[in-house]
Design an enzyme around this catalytic site. Sequence first.
Site, PDB file in Angstrom:
ATOM      1  N   ASP A 236       2.726   9.272   4.114  1.00  0.00           N
ATOM      2  CA  ASP A 236       2.623   8.354   3.384  1.00  0.00           C
ATOM      3  C   ASP A 236       4.027   7.830   2.595  1.00  0.00           C
ATOM      4  O   ASP A 236       4.380   8.522   1.852  1.00  0.00           O
ATOM      5  CB  ASP A 236       1.609   8.664   2.191  1.00  0.00           C
ATOM      6  CG  ASP A 236       1.216   7.374   1.436  1.00  0.00           C
ATOM      7  OD1 ASP A 236       1.768   6.107   2.058  1.00  0.00           O
ATOM      8  OD2 ASP A 236       0.440   7.157   0.521  1.00  0.00           O
TER       9      ASP A 236
ATOM     10  N   ASP B 220       5.092  -0.542   5.475  1.00  0.00           N
ATOM     11  CA  ASP B 220       4.259   0.654   4.751  1.00  0.00           C
ATOM     12  C   ASP B 220       3.685   1.179   6.140  1.00  0.00           C
ATOM     13  O   ASP B 220       3.104   0.648   6.768  1.00  0.00           O
ATOM     14  CB  ASP B 220       3.298   0.128   3.819  1.00  0.00           C
ATOM     15  CG  ASP B 220       2.151   1.293   3.517  1.00  0.00           C
ATOM     16  OD1 ASP B 220       2.822   2.285   3.085  1.00  0.00           O
ATOM     17  OD2 ASP B 220       1.055   1.052   3.533  1.00  0.00           O
TER      18      ASP B 220
END
Length: 429
Positions: A103, A312
């Site tokens: 992440d 992201d």
Amino acid sequence: MAAAIVFAIISLSTLRLTDAQNVGFSVELIHRDSIKSPFYNPFETTFDRVTNAFRHSFSRVHRFYPNSITTTEANPDIIVNTGEYLMNISLGTPSFSVVALADTGSDLIWTQCSPCSQCFKQDAPLFDPTESSTYRKMSCSSNSCENIQGGICASPTDTSCIYSVTYGDNSFSKGDIAYDTLTLGSTTGQAVALPDTIIGCGNNNAGTFSGKASGIIGLGGGEISLINQLGSPINGKFSYCLLPMTQIGKSSKMNFGSNAIVSGPGTVSTPLSEKSPTTFYFLTLKAISAGTQRIEFKGSSFGTDEGNIVIDLGTTLTLLPSDFYSQLESAMESQFNGIRAQGPKGFNLCYVAIHEFEAPEVTVHFANADVKLKTLNIFVNVDDSTACFAFSPAQNIAIYGNLAQMNFLIGYDTKSQTVSFKSTDCSKN
């Protein structure tokens, strides 16, 4: 870390990484829908998987709204029910396998630990720190505890550092901040062991967490992320090359150090903006062109000029402020003569796609870098006969999602503060 260059062999297949220069290695990056993933469901259709990915994108959005991020949420952000890619890591000595979500929107490396006073049910066994000879709790009085957002002393009589985080949906996690050896399995050589890695050992966790993954690898820009804890051996460099949705049964790659350099013909680079929270990777979007129409980007909740969009890994769709998205959608419609179709709820622009089609050329104009997207970045097949626009409105937020990143070698250099893009066939990378 020490200044000396040290490599100590733990075993025939593992290198102990303490401090070195020009180290390069790569690891598997597994899509959550891959057959290698614990999330894999053979009964799900393409429609199911795309719909789920759309839902995951929006379940992550709240963490990026500046008004919803508290100081305790910004760095140790550990929501484990969202995210699209996983990594296999090991913790402790002897090593204990953990399937962790990779992440770029989080910093803390975290897993559930036993004994657990309140844990969400997970499929894999819990990590038991008492079984690891290299595990040690962080002292409450250490500078590291003071510098970790969310790191606190449990009580005047407790000498260990703990963390406590709560999220907008009332999910929470509490546990010990500790040091232990983290091992990354390398696809390019010997596994890499990183001693004295700062981790979170959660023993009181509840909420909307998933039991399929038992941890998270924080790849953000904060001090306790894996990137910063790897330190000088990788010189602030990491990259990845994401396979297209049609090849998610195979593994993508994440590269570190000298393996992560992105250069050569076709490479374009854009500055990283240093903003708060330091976890997120902020880029500057100038405009997006659809065919011959260029739509100027006037900003988002992140700002109107520099650092107005976050790139992201864990968000699937590219999310854009509603007004800007409407202009982009109109431009796409005017440039494309396809037959409109009904897609899943939430997809605004879909077309009949019985045969392969070429989408209008879309160029994302970042500061100093024009990234020309391919059809696979612009439209996603939601079933055998329908393809939908892989961009979506999201109030005033701006996130550059992973569909737009597929078949690009994307390199982050946190020392020179740049992100580089190079069009690449990731199946050959």
